[in-house]
Write an enzyme that holds these catalytic residues in place. Structure first.
Site: not given
Ligand code: G16
Length: 544
Positions: A113-114, A278, A280, A282-283, A366, A377
């Site tokens: 992720s991030h 981010d 991947d 999703d954020r 988040s 998300k």
């Protein structure tokens, strides 16, 4: 097809965290480490034989090597087919969409992720189930048990697959389908939003934008949707080229890490709209000229305005937020008479509510927001939602936010992160906090009187499963709140998160700086948890 059965011994650190297993690349590179975890996934799945799985990741360092290993292990474990994103790439929401659209049995998503990427940075792996969402706790618990007893794994002796060639290929007993990573996702976005309106507003220059892809997976998605389809100028996407190490950056879309975007959005030349996503995809972080929208406010505004977006024009069934997310969305739900759920941190907890149709929109502090269109998300979805909203309301972001606060009041909010804290000290901090809880209710600290102090537990309203130990919360009679929890996504030591919020009804006070407005609560949080005192730190590492 020759299948080798390799003898192995368990690793004792393969417990999935908030979203799968995240470790340093060097940990994953140990002999049998990845293989043990992947075999444990397969061992935890009933009826895998003959099924199709989706496979892809955010393109960080080790993505391609891990994919080749997983293909060979899938073949050896009787998986009939794999749908893989071209180059081994899928953003997390795109992977979720592919699982749903092609009715796959599930999917393996490779991402940390991030977290930063590169040979000395992080890698991650998680399993998503057939609804396209992260596997529920029941599955990750079983998976963890498997990792503790694993004795062997199966791997097929087949050649590496060409991941760049779109189309179907058969290797050994497994059918590999390499698909365009972007096309299906772009098609889904076009079904949700008013692309004609967006084209006219972006084309006419009414909306100018800056999207920071942070050298991560959303580069190609943003280029295709925002530039090729909606007509934004190519230079409106910055850091667009995905890199295995994210250009040495930390692909976390907040003002601390998306510095370039933040400077642009607070400059005299700021475009109408700014956003980042981010590692991947999703954020999301949403900004307007001169304003940062907190994820909690963004969720509330999205919920309040859902009807102005084509896909949600008939209304939404309900909303949900993770426990530490501010209560802004609760106020929208109360006014609009919508069901509202408070879940533990982690997107997996929204899955049952979305599947049961109890909620349409959900989000987390988040930097995560999403809807029932997938089961993850979705960063670009949130960006397109906001663009559609700005286009529809013909108002700048700042005006939309201020109007929302005038109508609902403002939940002034921030999160303080203390990263890489010694695990022993972190445990002592929590023990110390827990000892105080039973005596706090009724006590006053300045203008704040404690209403409740507890450890959050959640009972899923759909399957009645219970999740304990989901963070410590202290609520005050004036609606203020503070929450303490340990991150489940970090890879070094412990990350302590302190979440603070205070409700402000008075519109004359809505423009306050969050740190100033929350100063008393920030001090009180230190009094309760003593993080500075116990770690010798003077300030949080990151404030969002
Ligand atoms: C993951 C989960 C999110 C969660 C976030 C923060 O996000 O998918 O649901 O809110 O971790 O977790 P923590 O506070 O435990 O670090 P991501 O974007 O890292 O996959």
């Amino acid at each position: 097809m020759q299948i080798d059965i390799i003898t192995t011994t368990p690793f004792d650190d393969q417990k999935p965290g908030t979203s799968g297993l995240r470790k340093k690349v060097t940990v994953f590179q140990q002999a049998n480490y990845l293989e043990n975890f992947v075999q444990s996934i397969f061992n935890s799945l009933d009826d895998l034989k003959g099924k199709t799985l989706v496979l892809g990741g955010d393109g960080r360092y080790y993505n391609r090597q891990a994919i080749q290993t997983i293909i060979k292990m899938a073949a050896a474990n009787d998986v009939a087919g794999l749908i893989i994103g071209q180059g081994g790439l899928f953003s997390t929401p795109a992977a979720s969409n592919i699982i749903r659209k092609y009715q796959a049995f599930g999917g393996i998503v490779l991402s940390a992720s991030h977290n930063p990427g590169g040979p000395d940075e992080d890698f991650g792996i998680k399993y998503n189930v057939s609804n396209g969402g992260p596997a529920p706790e029941k599955f990750t618990d079983a998976l963890f048990e498997n990792t503790k007893t694993i004795k062997e794994y199966k791997i097929a002796k087949i050649d590496d697959v060409d991941l760049d060639q779109i189309g179907e290929q058969q290797t050994g007993n497994i059918k590999i389908n390499i698909v365009d990573s972007v096309a299906d996702y772009a098609e889904l976005m076009a079904q949700i939003f008013d692309f004609d309106l967006l084209k006219s507003c972006i084309g006419s220059g009414y909306i100018s934008l800056c999207f920071d892809a942070m050298h991560a997976i959303t580069g190609p998605y943003a280029k295709h949707i925002l530039v090729d389809v909606l007509g934004a100028s190519p230079d409106s996407i910055i850091n667009a080229e995905p890199k295995e190490d994210f250009g040495g950056g930390h692909p976390d879309p907040n003002m601390a890490h998306a510095k370039e975007l933040t400077e642009i959005m607070f400059s005299d030349q700021a475009p109408t709209f700014g956003a980042a996503s981010d590692g991947d995809g999703d954020r999301n972080m949403v900004m307007g000229a001169g304003i940062f929208v907190t994820p909690s406010d963004s969720l509330a505004i999205i919920a309040a305005n859902a009807k102005s977006i084509p896909a949600y024009s008939k209304g939404i069934s309900g909303v949900a937020r993770s426990m530490p997310t501010s209560q802004a969305v609760d106020r929208v739900a109360a006014k609009q008479n919508l069901a509202c759920f408070e879940t533990p941190t982690g997107w997996k907890y929204f899955g049952n509510l979305l599947d049961a149709g109890k909620i349409t929109i959900c989000g987390e502090e988040s930097f995560g927001t999403g809807s029932d269109h997938v089961r993850e998300k979705d960063g670009l979805w949130a960006v397109l939602f906001w663009l559609n909203l700005v286009a529809r309301r013909r108002q700048p972001v700042a005006e939309i936010v201020q109007e929302h606060w005038r109508q609902y009041g403002r939940d002034i909010y921030c999160r303080h992160d203390y990263e890489a804290v010694d695990a022993k000290i972190a445990n002592e901090i929590f023990d110390h906090l827990k000892q105080q809880l039973s005596g706090l209710a009724g006590q006053s600290f300045g203008e704040n009187t404690v209403d409740y102090a507890d450890i959050f537990s959640y009972t899923d309203p759909v399957d009645q499963s219970v999740s304990h130990n989901q963070g410590i919360r202290i609520g005050f009679t004036n609606g203020s709140r503070m929450v303490f929890r340990l991150s489940g996504t970090g890879t070094v030591g412990a990350t302590l998160r302190i979440y603070l919020e205070k409700f402000e009804a008075d519109a004359d006070k809505h423009d306050q700086d969050a740190q100033e407005a929350l100063a008393e609560l920030i001090e009180l949080a230190e009094q309760f948890c003593q993080v500075k005192q116990r770690t010798g730190r003077t300030a949080p590492d990151v404030i969002t």
